[in-house]
Design an enzyme around this catalytic site. Structure first.
Site, PDB file in Angstrom:
ATOM      1  N   CYS A  57      59.127  99.675   7.706  1.00 20.13           N
ATOM      2  CA  CYS A  57      58.833  98.616   8.668  1.00 20.13           C
ATOM      3  C   CYS A  57      60.279  98.342   9.811  1.00 20.13           C
ATOM      4  O   CYS A  57      61.292  98.638   9.251  1.00 20.13           O
ATOM      5  CB  CYS A  57      58.703  97.299   8.046  1.00 20.13           C
ATOM      6  SG  CYS A  57      58.214  95.931   8.787  1.00 20.13           S
ATOM      7  N   ASP A  59      61.554  95.782  10.096  1.00 20.93           N
ATOM      8  CA  ASP A  59      62.374  94.389   9.602  1.00 20.93           C
ATOM      9  C   ASP A  59      63.744  94.717   9.373  1.00 20.93           C
ATOM     10  O   ASP A  59      64.187  95.809   8.943  1.00 20.93           O
ATOM     11  CB  ASP A  59      61.746  94.101   8.231  1.00 20.93           C
ATOM     12  CG  ASP A  59      62.097  92.684   7.701  1.00 20.93           C
ATOM     13  OD1 ASP A  59      63.481  92.514   7.384  1.00 20.93           O
ATOM     14  OD2 ASP A  59      61.354  91.707   7.583  1.00 20.93           O
ATOM     15  N   ARG A  61      65.936  93.640   7.610  1.00 23.75           N
ATOM     16  CA  ARG A  61      66.548  93.706   6.172  1.00 23.75           C
ATOM     17  C   ARG A  61      66.343  94.878   5.511  1.00 23.75           C
ATOM     18  O   ARG A  61      66.846  95.136   4.306  1.00 23.75           O
ATOM     19  CB  ARG A  61      65.754  92.249   5.433  1.00 23.75           C
ATOM     20  CG  ARG A  61      66.093  91.115   5.866  1.00 23.75           C
ATOM     21  CD  ARG A  61      65.092  89.978   5.368  1.00 23.75           C
ATOM     22  NE  ARG A  61      63.769  90.371   6.055  1.00 23.75           N
ATOM     23  CZ  ARG A  61      62.510  89.634   5.581  1.00 23.75           C
ATOM     24  NH1 ARG A  61      62.901  88.615   4.667  1.00 23.75           N
ATOM     25  NH2 ARG A  61      61.553  89.808   5.720  1.00 23.75           N
ATOM     26  N   HIS A 116      57.683  96.654   2.033  1.00 24.92           N
ATOM     27  CA  HIS A 116      58.798  95.707   1.486  1.00 24.92           C
ATOM     28  C   HIS A 116      58.314  94.251   1.200  1.00 24.92           C
ATOM     29  O   HIS A 116      57.350  93.910   1.892  1.00 24.92           O
ATOM     30  CB  HIS A 116      60.227  95.588   2.553  1.00 24.92           C
ATOM     31  CG  HIS A 116      59.643  94.925   3.678  1.00 24.92           C
ATOM     32  ND1 HIS A 116      59.932  93.608   4.018  1.00 24.92           N
ATOM     33  CD2 HIS A 116      59.010  95.410   4.772  1.00 24.92           C
ATOM     34  CE1 HIS A 116      59.519  93.232   5.166  1.00 24.92           C
ATOM     35  NE2 HIS A 116      59.104  94.417   5.733  1.00 24.92           N
ATOM     36  N   CYS A 119      57.151  90.695   3.886  1.00 26.66           N
ATOM     37  CA  CYS A 119      56.821  91.402   5.363  1.00 26.66           C
ATOM     38  C   CYS A 119      56.040  90.438   6.250  1.00 26.66           C
ATOM     39  O   CYS A 119      54.929  90.018   5.907  1.00 26.66           O
ATOM     40  CB  CYS A 119      56.020  92.559   5.133  1.00 26.66           C
ATOM     41  SG  CYS A 119      55.782  93.694   6.537  1.00 26.66           S
TER      42      CYS A 119
HETATM   43 ZN    ZN Z   1      57.841  94.049   7.419  1.00 23.23          ZN
END
Ligand code: ZN
Length: 237
Positions: A57, A59, A61, A116, A119
């Site tokens: 992803c 993302d 993090r 993850h 999400c």
């Molecule tokens: Zn995500």
């Protein structure tokens, strides 16, 4: 996509400060990190032989190199909202291109799809009304719709566990999509490529991997590595 306010308020850090932090980081890299690892960067200057393709992803993090302790040159990474792999033929876009290149040109032997916890994309799949003002995200996440249906029709899960189950089902769905790509299908058939479905948990730093034989996710570290790769049908030519 997420109704909750961001953990760090935008007013706490001005746009100028945010950029300065990034540029100062680059300067520290150039002055301190690069000289220490110069031999590695010279080796990598004209070729790459990554150990795996890593699809995850976008993302912020999730840091693939950090959570796998990989160095530059180790991972061929492609990231997008929801770690999605469009089925072959539906979209000749960046993901399909990267898969074909990784398999055909770089000869990668492993493709890892890593979802993850927490999400935003998976939350949006569960609450599609949030996506009305983001038509592009909505269109992209139709590739995750299959996971929502599988969960809705099969999982008697309580609300608090639905997001986690959907996140796992989305990884399974994207593994299925991955296998529709001819370059992948061919090398899976001859046992030259291995595919893996992971879910990384931000709060605990753990990873669960999909076990295709058992039909479930197991923590990495408990016995043999769970495998998502189907059995080969041909000997390599
Ligand atoms: Zn995500």
């Amino acid at each position: 996509m997420d109704q909750q306010p961001p953990a760090v308020s935008r007013t706490a850090e001005s746009a100028e400060e945010a950029l300065r932090h990034i540029v100062e980081g680059f300067q520290r890299f150039r002055d301190e990190v690069f000289p220490q690892q110069e031999a590695l960067f010279q080796t990598l200057a004209h070729a790459q032989t990554p150990r795996a393709m890593f699809i995850t992803c976008a993302d912020s993090r999730i840091v693939p190199e950090l959570i796998t302790q990989s160095a530059p040159g180790d991972l061929f990474v492609i990231r997008n909202v929801g770690n999605v792999v469009p089925p072959y033929g539906q979209m000749m876009g960046g993901v399909s291109t990267a898969i074909e290149y990784a398999v055909m040109a770089l000869d990668v032997q492993h493709i890892i799809i890593c979802g993850h916890s927490d999400c935003g994309a998976m939350k949006a799949v569960l609450n599609p009304a949030e996506l009305e003002r983001m038509p592009t995200v909505k269109a992209w996440l139709r590739h995750a719709e299959v996971a929502r249906i599988v969960v809705a029709e099969n999982c008697g899960c309580a609300d608090h566990s639905t997001l986690g189950i959907l996140t796992e089902e989305n990884v399974v769905a994207q593994l299925d999509h991955l296998r529709t790509h001819p370059s992948v299908a061919s090398r899976l058939a001859s046992g030259q490529l291995f595919i893996h479905g992971w879910v990384y948990d931000i709060a605990t730093g753990t990873i669960k991997a999909y076990d295709a034989e058992q039909g479930g996710f197991r923590l990495i570290g408990d016995g043999p590595l769970p495998m998502a790769t189907p059995r080969p049908r041909y000997l390599p030519r």
